[in-house]
Design a protein around this motif. Structure first.
Motif, PDB file in Angstrom:
ATOM      1  N   ASP A 156      40.037  -0.941 -59.569  1.00  0.00           N
ATOM      2  CA  ASP A 156      40.263  -1.260 -60.978  1.00  0.00           C
ATOM      3  C   ASP A 156      38.993  -1.788 -61.636  1.00  0.00           C
ATOM      4  N   VAL A 157      38.190  -2.532 -60.899  1.00  0.00           N
ATOM      5  CA  VAL A 157      36.920  -3.023 -61.447  1.00  0.00           C
ATOM      6  C   VAL A 157      36.025  -1.840 -61.806  1.00  0.00           C
ATOM      7  N   THR A 158      35.956  -0.874 -60.912  1.00  0.00           N
ATOM      8  CA  THR A 158      35.153   0.324 -61.174  1.00  0.00           C
ATOM      9  C   THR A 158      35.690   1.089 -62.377  1.00  0.00           C
ATOM     10  N   LYS A 159      37.005   1.242 -62.443  1.00  0.00           N
ATOM     11  CA  LYS A 159      37.613   1.958 -63.571  1.00  0.00           C
ATOM     12  C   LYS A 159      37.324   1.260 -64.894  1.00  0.00           C
ATOM     13  N   PHE A 160      37.358  -0.069 -64.866  1.00  0.00           N
ATOM     14  CA  PHE A 160      37.134  -0.817 -66.102  1.00  0.00           C
ATOM     15  C   PHE A 160      35.677  -0.765 -66.547  1.00  0.00           C
ATOM     16  N   TYR A 161      34.768  -1.066 -65.634  1.00  0.00           N
ATOM     17  CA  TYR A 161      33.361  -1.148 -66.019  1.00  0.00           C
ATOM     18  C   TYR A 161      32.709   0.223 -66.195  1.00  0.00           C
ATOM     19  N   GLY A 165      34.521   3.324 -66.351  1.00  0.00           N
ATOM     20  CA  GLY A 165      35.344   4.245 -67.120  1.00  0.00           C
ATOM     21  C   GLY A 165      35.888   3.687 -68.409  1.00  0.00           C
ATOM     22  N   ARG A 166      35.639   2.395 -68.653  1.00  0.00           N
ATOM     23  CA  ARG A 166      36.139   1.745 -69.876  1.00  0.00           C
ATOM     24  C   ARG A 166      37.652   1.848 -70.006  1.00  0.00           C
ATOM     25  N   ASN A 167      38.345   1.749 -68.867  1.00  0.00           N
ATOM     26  CA  ASN A 167      39.798   1.834 -68.846  1.00  0.00           C
ATOM     27  C   ASN A 167      40.375   0.443 -69.126  1.00  0.00           C
ATOM     28  N   ALA A 168      40.985   0.262 -70.287  1.00  0.00           N
ATOM     29  CA  ALA A 168      41.490  -1.046 -70.706  1.00  0.00           C
ATOM     30  C   ALA A 168      42.623  -1.540 -69.803  1.00  0.00           C
ATOM     31  N   ALA A 169      43.488  -0.656 -69.369  1.00  0.00           N
ATOM     32  CA  ALA A 169      44.599  -1.056 -68.495  1.00  0.00           C
ATOM     33  C   ALA A 169      44.067  -1.583 -67.165  1.00  0.00           C
ATOM     34  N   ALA A 170      42.997  -0.984 -66.673  1.00  0.00           N
ATOM     35  CA  ALA A 170      42.383  -1.458 -65.437  1.00  0.00           C
ATOM     36  C   ALA A 170      41.811  -2.854 -65.651  1.00  0.00           C
ATOM     37  N   GLY A 171      41.294  -3.115 -66.843  1.00  0.00           N
ATOM     38  CA  GLY A 171      40.783  -4.447 -67.166  1.00  0.00           C
ATOM     39  C   GLY A 171      41.877  -5.499 -67.096  1.00  0.00           C
ATOM     40  N   VAL A 220      42.506  -6.185 -63.516  1.00  0.00           N
ATOM     41  CA  VAL A 220      41.413  -6.999 -62.966  1.00  0.00           C
ATOM     42  C   VAL A 220      41.616  -8.463 -63.343  1.00  0.00           C
ATOM     43  N   ARG A 221      41.953  -8.706 -64.586  1.00  0.00           N
ATOM     44  CA  ARG A 221      42.182 -10.086 -65.025  1.00  0.00           C
ATOM     45  C   ARG A 221      43.324 -10.728 -64.239  1.00  0.00           C
ATOM     46  N   LYS A 222      44.383  -9.973 -63.998  1.00  0.00           N
ATOM     47  CA  LYS A 222      45.514 -10.489 -63.225  1.00  0.00           C
ATOM     48  C   LYS A 222      45.083 -10.803 -61.800  1.00  0.00           C
TER      49      LYS A 222
END
Length: 59
Positions: A17-22, A24-30, A33-35
């Motif tokens: 999810d960290v990779t997807k967020f940073y 891929g700019r995937n907001a749901a993955a962010g 990650v926060r959770k």
């Protein structure tokens, strides 16, 4: 020691999810990650409390 293993497992599971967020700019993955980071924080605090308790009881 079980809680430390949980920390390792949680980091491993959040890695994708960290990779997807940073990357891929995937907001749901962010959000995931926060959770995961909140769960890490809570586990880390529990471990800190256990270590302190064990350290103080050894005196």
């Amino acid at each position: 020691m079980d809680k430390f293993k949980k920390v390792q497992d949680l980091i491993t599971s959040a890695e994708a999810d960290v990779t997807k967020f940073y990357d891929g700019r995937n907001a749901a993955a962010g959000t995931r990650v926060r959770k995961a980071m909140q769960e890490l924080k809570n586990l880390a605090q529990e471990i800190r409390s256990e270590v302190t308790e064990k350290k103080n009881s050894a005196k």
